[in-house]
Design an enzyme around this catalytic site. Structure first.
Site, PDB file in Angstrom:
ATOM      1  CG  HIS A   1      -1.779   1.181   1.375  1.00  0.00           C
ATOM      2  ND1 HIS A   1      -3.033   1.286   0.805  1.00  0.00           N
ATOM      3  CD2 HIS A   1      -1.567   2.352   2.019  1.00  0.00           C
ATOM      4  CE1 HIS A   1      -3.549   2.463   1.099  1.00  0.00           C
ATOM      5  NE2 HIS A   1      -2.677   3.127   1.834  1.00  0.00           N
ATOM      6  CD  GLU A   2       2.024   3.527   3.675  1.00  0.00           C
ATOM      7  OE1 GLU A   2       2.343   4.617   3.157  1.00  0.00           O
ATOM      8  OE2 GLU A   2       0.994   3.383   4.347  1.00  0.00           O
TER       9      GLU A   2
ATOM     10  CG  HIS B   1       0.155   5.985  -0.716  1.00  0.00           C
ATOM     11  ND1 HIS B   1      -0.928   6.611  -1.281  1.00  0.00           N
ATOM     12  CD2 HIS B   1      -0.290   5.410   0.432  1.00  0.00           C
ATOM     13  CE1 HIS B   1      -1.982   6.432  -0.498  1.00  0.00           C
ATOM     14  NE2 HIS B   1      -1.628   5.700   0.530  1.00  0.00           N
TER      15      HIS B   1
ATOM     16  CD  GLU C   1      -4.878   6.285   2.185  1.00  0.00           C
ATOM     17  OE1 GLU C   1      -4.731   5.061   2.379  1.00  0.00           O
ATOM     18  OE2 GLU C   1      -3.940   7.099   2.305  1.00  0.00           O
TER      19      GLU C   1
END
Length: 312
Positions: free
Chosen positions: A138-139, A142, A213
């Protein structure tokens, strides 16, 4: 619905929200300084988009007292991070940091060329390796999607809009005697728009954050090939970090409207991830039953109180 349709819809929403944010800032500048103020706002936003302070990432890591995690301390964690970075086509794997905080949290700083991911002590001790892989993905999503730059720009534009509103209020107070004397006239509609512009910019910024997100969730599912892993991590984090009202009043959860949140509702994120279960890679990352325990001891320190709450 496949992850590609989700991704395109999120990109369109991001573009619209970013344009709305820039439009609100330009409007505030125009109401305050005329056409010059509009161009001033747009130019300042362009400068913020192009120039990123190099010290920003270091300052953020220092604020959380984050310490580097070496390869020999956590070889499995580094292996997963490198494989995810390779799948995301990053030029280099993000540096891993350990944040000595009991809060279950993770965050990324930097940009594609040079980035870092900090994992809190609470997260490393709460999640399984499979779930940590989902959080890392997830990071990394980003970072790969340029979200850090986009959200930095959004925050800058929102603050600039708030600055215009404050300047307008100060000028109004200084001119109040002339207004009461009838020497000058005030455009009440323009004054009202200038007053509410920071709130509109904040709502647009929150909406942009929620969209990014969602997009990071979808990209993380593609990177790991295991959307259920991230879904499990999100559900566990929600259970651990739920507000005190959620404990006292089961089902209450976050009472504020969804459009006032920086992150979408966990239930919706989990539902979207589980809907992608049949549209991912065969080779999943992070399903090994491994665990990481940092080779450093978190400092014994008491929570510090600030006007916004307690910091650990």
């Amino acid at each position: 619905m496949s992850w590609r349709r989700h991704a395109w819809r999120n990109r369109l929403q991001t573009l619209l929200l970013l344009l709305a944010l820039l439009g609100i800032s330009a409007l505030a500048g125009r109401l305050l300084f005329g056409e010059d103020g509009m161009w001033m706002a747009l130019l300042a936003s362009l400068i913020a988009l192009v120039i990123q302070p190099a010290a920003g990432a270091r300052l953020t890591l220092a604020l959380y007292q984050a310490q580097p995690i070496s390869v020999h301390q956590a070889p499995d964690l580094w292996r997963v991070a490198r494989r995810l970075a390779e799948r995301a086509d990053l030029p280099a794997a993000p540096l891993l940091y350990y944040a000595p905080s009991p809060l279950v949290n993770a965050f990324a700083v930097g940009q594609r060329q040079q980035s870092a991911i900090a994992l809190s002590d609470g997260l490393l001790r709460t999640l399984s390796m499979r779930e940590i892989a989902g959080v890392l993905a997830h990071e990394i999503a980003h970072i790969a999607n340029g979200d850090l730059r986009v959200m930095s720009l959004a925050d800058y534009v929102s603050r600039l809009t708030a600055l215009f509103a404050v300047v307008g209020q100060v000028l109004l107070l200084l001119a109040l005697p002339l207004v009461l004397a009838g020497s000058i006239e005030i455009d009440l509609l323009a004054l009202l728009l200038l007053a509410v512009s920071p709130h509109l910019a904040l709502l647009a910024q929150l909406g942009l954050s929620r969209v990014r997100e969602f997009d990071a969730d979808l990209e993380a599912a593609r990177l790991t090939g295991d959307p259920a892993g991230l879904a499990s991590a999100l559900a566990k984090i929600e259970r651990v970090t739920r507000s005190w009202r959620g404990w006292l009043l089961p089902g209450w959860g976050n009472p504020e409207p969804s459009w006032l949140r920086t992150h979408p509702a966990t239930e919706e994120r989990v539902s979207r991830l589980l809907s992608l279960a049949g549209d991912t890679r065969d080779e999943a990352i992070g399903r090994e039953k491994l665990a990481y325990r940092p080779d450093v001891s978190p400092p014994r320190r008491r929570p510090r109180w600030y006007p916004g709450g307690y910091w650990y």
